[in-house]
Design a protein around this motif. Structure first.
Motif, PDB file in Angstrom:
ATOM      1  N   ILE A 150       4.020   4.087  -6.019  1.00  0.00           N
ATOM      2  CA  ILE A 150       4.203   2.704  -5.267  1.00  0.00           C
ATOM      3  C   ILE A 150       3.018   2.090  -5.148  1.00  0.00           C
ATOM      4  N   ASP A 151       1.913   2.870  -4.917  1.00  0.00           N
ATOM      5  CA  ASP A 151       0.421   2.128  -4.721  1.00  0.00           C
ATOM      6  C   ASP A 151       0.106   1.537  -5.790  1.00  0.00           C
ATOM      7  N   GLN A 154       2.173  -1.863  -6.171  1.00  0.00           N
ATOM      8  CA  GLN A 154       1.582  -2.621  -5.194  1.00  0.00           C
ATOM      9  C   GLN A 154       0.305  -3.194  -5.622  1.00  0.00           C
ATOM     10  N   LEU A 157       0.790  -5.598  -8.413  1.00  0.00           N
ATOM     11  CA  LEU A 157       1.459  -7.046  -7.681  1.00  0.00           C
ATOM     12  C   LEU A 157       0.559  -7.817  -7.081  1.00  0.00           C
ATOM     13  N   ASP A 158      -0.517  -7.211  -6.363  1.00  0.00           N
ATOM     14  CA  ASP A 158      -1.398  -7.788  -5.427  1.00  0.00           C
ATOM     15  C   ASP A 158      -2.455  -8.389  -6.246  1.00  0.00           C
TER      16      ASP A 158
END
Length: 205
Positions: A150-151, A154, A157-158
């Protein structure tokens, strides 16, 4: 000092369950019950000598048998073959009828056997706790792997959003620069046009 064991019995799903444990609480924990089955009337201390004998052979191990008055308890029981009958018991108080229904224990357990069974229960309890700890460690590792995934997603995406924001800002800056050039060209043209029109009017007069 090891605590004296008692045999407890209940019915869950398609199976009757039995266990030799030092307390009702220990039995409930071994059964994985989330409520007090004893208070609900669906669990009790067994006085069946066959059930007691089977449970005392494997203290702390949850024994099963298909729901019904017949059959013996074992660590690995098969599902009941007759599921269509209407005589399924819902409470352990519903004992089988007949002269043997309320027979007392015919196999008294000696002190040495009690101590041996209590020690065996503690060994089984430690084994079960170790197994639960291993399962929890595996679940924790799985949660950590999922969190890492997930990290990572994420972070990607960031990063993409930041890159997109930079490009949008660059395009916006170009748009603003072109707008300024357009306004400057319009002002220059307006001035130049006015001058030329004045020259044209003078030439006509």
């Amino acid at each position: 000092m090891a605590r004296k064991l008692q045999t407890y019995q209940t019915s869950l799903g398609f199976f009757d369950l039995a266990i030799a444990a030092p307390s009702m609480k220990a039995a409930l924990e071994a059964w994985g019950a989330h409520s007090n089955l004893f208070h609900q009337g669906v669990a009790k201390e067994s006085d069946d000598p066959d059930v007691i004998a089977a449970a005392m052979k494997k203290p702390g191990v949850v024994l099963r048998r298909p729901v019904g008055p017949d059959g013996s308890f074992s660590e690995h029981a098969e599902l009941p073959t007759d599921l269509g009958g209407g005589g399924r018991r819902t409470k352990v108080e519903r004992k089988s009828k007949g002269p043997m229904a309320k027979r007392p224990s015919l196999r008294p357990i000696g002190k040495a056997a009690e101590r041996k069974a209590a020690l065996a229960f503690e060994t089984e309890q430690k084994r079960r706790q170790l197994e639960q700890a291993k399962e929890e460690t595996a679940r924790q590792k799985d949660r950590e792997r999922r969190q890492q995934a997930i990290d990572k997603a994420q972070a990607a995406l960031d990063k993409a959003e930041q890159e997109h924001a930079k490009r949008v800002a660059a395009v916006q800056a170009e748009v603003e620069a072109l707008e300024k050039r357009s306004q400057a060209e319009k002002a220059r043209w307006d001035k130049e046009k006015e001058r030329l029109e004045v020259t044209l009017r003078r030439a006509r007069s």
